[in-house]
Design an enzyme around this catalytic site. Structure first.
Site, PDB file in Angstrom:
ATOM      1  N   PRO A   1       0.819  -1.237   0.053  1.00 32.76           N
ATOM      2  CG  PRO A   1      -0.804  -1.567   1.419  1.00 32.76           C
ATOM      3  CD  PRO A   1       0.354  -2.324   1.066  1.00 32.76           C
TER       4      PRO A   1
ATOM      5  CD  GLU B   1       4.654  -6.656 -15.439  1.00 34.68           C
ATOM      6  OE1 GLU B   1       5.531  -6.774 -16.043  1.00 34.68           O
ATOM      7  OE2 GLU B   1       3.575  -7.521 -15.647  1.00 34.68           O
TER       8      GLU B   1
ATOM      9  CB  THR C   1      -1.567  -9.430 -11.941  1.00 37.16           C
ATOM     10  OG1 THR C   1      -1.492  -8.102 -12.245  1.00 37.16           O
ATOM     11  CG2 THR C   1      -2.383 -10.107 -13.061  1.00 37.16           C
TER      12      THR C   1
ATOM     13  NE  ARG D   1     -21.317   7.630 -39.592  1.00 35.43           N
ATOM     14  CZ  ARG D   1     -22.110   7.902 -38.971  1.00 35.43           C
ATOM     15  NH1 ARG D   1     -22.744   6.503 -38.751  1.00 35.43           N
ATOM     16  NH2 ARG D   1     -22.674   8.936 -38.523  1.00 35.43           N
TER      17      ARG D   1
ATOM     18  CG  ASP E   1      15.011  -5.450 -16.655  1.00 41.02           C
ATOM     19  OD1 ASP E   1      14.309  -4.432 -16.306  1.00 41.02           O
ATOM     20  OD2 ASP E   1      16.105  -5.648 -16.310  1.00 41.02           O
TER      21      ASP E   1
ATOM     22  N   GLY F   1       5.170   1.635  -4.120  1.00 36.92           N
ATOM     23  CA  GLY F   1       4.781   1.097  -5.096  1.00 36.92           C
ATOM     24  C   GLY F   1       5.975   1.439  -6.473  1.00 36.92           C
TER      25      GLY F   1
ATOM     26  CD  GLU G   1       4.646   9.307 -15.021  1.00 35.44           C
ATOM     27  OE1 GLU G   1       4.443   8.147 -14.856  1.00 35.44           O
ATOM     28  OE2 GLU G   1       3.734   9.944 -15.519  1.00 35.44           O
TER      29      GLU G   1
HETATM   30  N1  CAA Z   1      18.221  -5.475 -13.146  1.00 38.61           N
HETATM   31  C1  CAA Z   1      19.293  -5.855 -12.036  1.00 38.61           C
HETATM   32  N2  CAA Z   1      19.544  -4.857 -11.188  1.00 38.61           N
HETATM   33  C2  CAA Z   1      18.904  -3.736 -11.271  1.00 38.61           C
HETATM   34  C3  CAA Z   1      17.938  -3.510 -12.073  1.00 38.61           C
HETATM   35  C4  CAA Z   1      17.743  -4.396 -13.321  1.00 38.61           C
HETATM   36  N3  CAA Z   1      16.645  -4.001 -13.940  1.00 38.61           N
HETATM   37  N4  CAA Z   1      17.744  -2.195 -11.525  1.00 38.61           N
HETATM   38  C5  CAA Z   1      18.505  -1.961 -10.546  1.00 38.61           C
HETATM   39  N5  CAA Z   1      19.076  -2.876 -10.301  1.00 38.61           N
HETATM   40  C6  CAA Z   1      20.259  -2.921  -9.012  1.00 38.61           C
HETATM   41  C7  CAA Z   1      21.092  -1.826  -9.230  1.00 38.61           C
HETATM   42  O1  CAA Z   1      22.035  -1.910 -10.056  1.00 38.61           O
HETATM   43  C8  CAA Z   1      21.343  -1.580  -7.717  1.00 38.61           C
HETATM   44  O2  CAA Z   1      22.418  -2.526  -7.481  1.00 38.61           O
HETATM   45  P1  CAA Z   1      23.751  -1.968  -6.409  1.00 38.61           P
HETATM   46  O3  CAA Z   1      23.197  -1.495  -5.166  1.00 38.61           O
HETATM   47  O4  CAA Z   1      24.628  -3.146  -6.342  1.00 38.61           O
HETATM   48  O5  CAA Z   1      24.456  -0.933  -7.501  1.00 38.61           O
HETATM   49  C9  CAA Z   1      20.148  -1.802  -7.218  1.00 38.61           C
HETATM   50  O6  CAA Z   1      19.421  -2.721  -7.724  1.00 38.61           O
HETATM   51  C10 CAA Z   1      19.337  -0.474  -6.650  1.00 38.61           C
HETATM   52  O7  CAA Z   1      19.283   0.285  -8.024  1.00 38.61           O
HETATM   53  P2  CAA Z   1      18.609   1.490  -7.919  1.00 38.61           P
HETATM   54  O8  CAA Z   1      19.442   2.182  -7.091  1.00 38.61           O
HETATM   55  O9  CAA Z   1      18.496   2.071  -9.278  1.00 38.61           O
HETATM   56  O10 CAA Z   1      17.089   1.525  -7.026  1.00 38.61           O
HETATM   57  P3  CAA Z   1      16.135   2.731  -7.123  1.00 38.61           P
HETATM   58  O11 CAA Z   1      15.531   2.513  -5.581  1.00 38.61           O
HETATM   59  O12 CAA Z   1      16.782   4.023  -7.653  1.00 38.61           O
HETATM   60  O13 CAA Z   1      14.888   2.098  -7.881  1.00 38.61           O
HETATM   61  C11 CAA Z   1      13.662   1.871  -9.705  1.00 38.61           C
HETATM   62  C12 CAA Z   1      15.066   1.888  -9.064  1.00 38.61           C
HETATM   63  C13 CAA Z   1      13.881   1.512 -11.445  1.00 38.61           C
HETATM   64  C14 CAA Z   1      12.823   3.154  -9.660  1.00 38.61           C
HETATM   65  C15 CAA Z   1      12.991   0.638  -9.450  1.00 38.61           C
HETATM   66  O14 CAA Z   1      12.506   0.918  -7.916  1.00 38.61           O
HETATM   67  C16 CAA Z   1      11.721   0.583 -10.260  1.00 38.61           C
HETATM   68  O15 CAA Z   1      11.585  -0.196 -11.116  1.00 38.61           O
HETATM   69  N6  CAA Z   1      10.255   0.761  -9.810  1.00 38.61           N
HETATM   70  C17 CAA Z   1       9.111   0.327 -10.219  1.00 38.61           C
HETATM   71  C18 CAA Z   1       8.794  -0.936  -9.685  1.00 38.61           C
HETATM   72  C19 CAA Z   1       7.743  -1.587 -10.157  1.00 38.61           C
HETATM   73  O16 CAA Z   1       7.711  -1.528 -11.657  1.00 38.61           O
HETATM   74  N7  CAA Z   1       6.485  -2.085  -9.740  1.00 38.61           N
HETATM   75  C20 CAA Z   1       5.127  -2.735 -10.262  1.00 38.61           C
HETATM   76  C21 CAA Z   1       5.044  -4.060  -9.619  1.00 38.61           C
HETATM   77  S1  CAA Z   1       4.627  -5.528 -10.642  1.00 38.61           S
HETATM   78  C22 CAA Z   1       2.953  -5.186 -10.850  1.00 38.61           C
HETATM   79  O17 CAA Z   1       2.707  -4.109 -11.482  1.00 38.61           O
HETATM   80  C23 CAA Z   1       1.856  -5.899 -10.524  1.00 38.61           C
HETATM   81  C24 CAA Z   1       1.325  -6.942 -11.246  1.00 38.61           C
HETATM   82  O18 CAA Z   1       0.846  -7.955 -10.844  1.00 38.61           O
HETATM   83  C25 CAA Z   1       1.717  -6.881 -12.855  1.00 38.61           C
END
Ligand code: CAA
Length: 389
Positions: A132, A371, A162, A272, A244, A135, A375
């Site tokens: 909550p 996902e 989901t 149309r 990813d 996100g 932004e």
């Molecule tokens: N692959 C591997 N490692 C990764 C990575 C990736 N894609 N992205 C970040 N990391 C690693 C970084 O390298 C870093 O590692 P180190 O500490 O060793 O250097 C660590 O993770 C932290 O990375 P950041 O400092 O970049 O982290 P951040 O707090 O700034 O956040 C962010 C990065 C991209 C904003 C991330 O928080 C994010 O993607 N947020 C969105 C979350 C999301 O997509 N939520 C949806 C959930 S699922 C859903 O929607 C529901 C469903 O059921 C479909």
């Protein structure tokens, strides 16, 4: 049209694309509007998708999967989403958010035990990261997993899951060491029949209404330590790596929605008439058609490219975050743009529930949110380009 000069499809790719198209047209099209209206989960058709191998397309055959590549997965998902994006998200979560993570980070025993029932279509998988109050800033979760002997005790509240109301297995992320922040997060596979695993209220939603979304509540839910994926503290990286892959699925879903909304608009524009000619002959409509088509083909290039980048990473071990985020960003904004124009071209009929155009419009919106919002995708892309992370 989903063949591009620079991505010639193999016979195998054409076969899975056609099988998915055929299934979606015959089995999903007749029920899509009814399940959208009722919000009921379409268990029978989801099960049939499993029987046809759509729930673990990239999983090796030894774990119940179809043993195909990422492009095959994208093509099949695109076809399902042309008919119903709600069925599509169940398929996407099973394939990428659930199976992919276990295949990449699981032990041999975990792969056998947790991938096989999902990839073979007998059970449904889910992925639970969001809370909550956590996100986009996924590293700030509060749910706790405490190790007690050879068990973990899970407590917390997860949201927006989901398939939460129907999943048999869930990949869940929880804090094992809050003092380490992101590096204190761990990943677990939880069987839904464990005591203390509670499904929360089902979310009423604007779109993808036939897919089921809910909270999950963990109340002293005990799981064996061998259900942990990777090491303690690996959870955040596992969550991001899996997202990813998931983002390529959502890009494909958005592409499917955009294509079907476009095709309906193209036909309507030739049929149309207004002021004595087909509405497509007016530039106001014709130029919309041009922009819709061009954006769709660009979205397709980015999405198929991301699929190939993921395929390459299977050998190189490298990341494809940039390709996945660009595909998800552009494809989801294309879906929203195209669905919006489709309603406008159909005018009153686009707003009416007699046609599926308004459903495409409602379904498109979520692709810009889940996902990772648009932004967040822009954050990932700009950080990579500017060398900030
Ligand atoms: N692959 C591997 N490692 C990764 C990575 C990736 N894609 N992205 C970040 N990391 C690693 C970084 O390298 C870093 O590692 P180190 O500490 O060793 O250097 C660590 O993770 C932290 O990375 P950041 O400092 O970049 O982290 P951040 O707090 O700034 O956040 C962010 C990065 C991209 C904003 C991330 O928080 C994010 O993607 N947020 C969105 C979350 C999301 O997509 N939520 C949806 C959930 S699922 C859903 O929607 C529901 C469903 O059921 C479909």
């Amino acid at each position: 049209m989903n063949e591009l000069a620079i991505f010639p499809l193999s016979d195998e790719h054409k076969m899975i694309r056609d099988a998915a198209r055929d299934f979606a047209q015959k089995e999903i099209a007749p029920i899509a509007a009814e399940f959208d209206e009722s919000g009921e989960f379409p268990l029978k058709t989801v099960q049939k998708m499993g029987e046809l191998g759509f729930m673990g397309i990239e999983m090796p055959e030894q774990y119940g999967g179809a043993g195909m590549d990422t492009l095959a997965y994208v093509l099949a998902l695109e076809e399902i989403c042309k008919v119903d994006a709600a069925h599509g998200v169940v398929m996407s979560v099973n394939n990428s958010l659930y199976c992919h993570g276990i295949l990449k980070f699981g032990t041999e025993e975990q792969k056998q035990k947790f991938i096989t029932p999902i990839a073979s279509g007998k059970s449904i998988g889910a992925y639970s990261l969001t809370e909550p109050m956590s996100g986009s800033d996924a590293g700030t979760m509060r749910s706790r997993a405490v190790c007690e002997g050879n068990e973990y005790v899970l407590n917390g509240r997860k949201s927006w899951v989901t398939s939460g109301p129907v999943a048999d297995f869930v990949v869940v992320f929880m804090m094992t060491d809050p003092s380490k922040k992101q590096k204190g997060i761990s990943a677990f596979v939880v069987e839904a029949n464990r005591p203390g695993f509670i499904r929360g209220k089902k979310e009423p939603k604007l779109g993808i209404r036939a897919s089921a979304t809910s909270e999950l509540i963990f109340e002293n839910c005990r799981i064996p330590a061998e259900n942990r994926l990777g090491q303690e503290g690996d959870g955040f990286k596992i969550a991001m790596t899996v997202l990813d892959a998931g983002r390529i699925g959502i890009a494909s879903q958005a592409l499917g929605i955009a294509e079907v909304a476009y095709e309906a608009s193209r036909q309507y524009a030739t049929q149309r008439e207004a002021f004595g000619q087909p509405i497509g002959a007016f530039q106001g409509t014709g130029f919309k058609i041009a922009d819709m088509k061009t954006r769709i083909e660009a979205a397709r290039l980015l999405t198929y490219n991301a699929a190939l980048a993921k395929e390459k990473s299977k050998q190189s071990g490298g990341r494809y975050s940039l390709e996945a985020s660009m595909a998800k960003l552009f494809s989801s904004e294309t879906a929203m743009y195209v669905a919006h124009q489709a309603v406008q071209i159909h005018a009153g009929m686009g707003y009416s529930k007699e046609l599926p155009i308004e459903r495409y419009f409602r379904d498109a919106k979520i692709t810009e949110i889940y996902e990772g919002t648009s932004e967040i995708q822009r954050m990932v892309i700009s950080r990579a380009e500017l060398g900030l992370k």
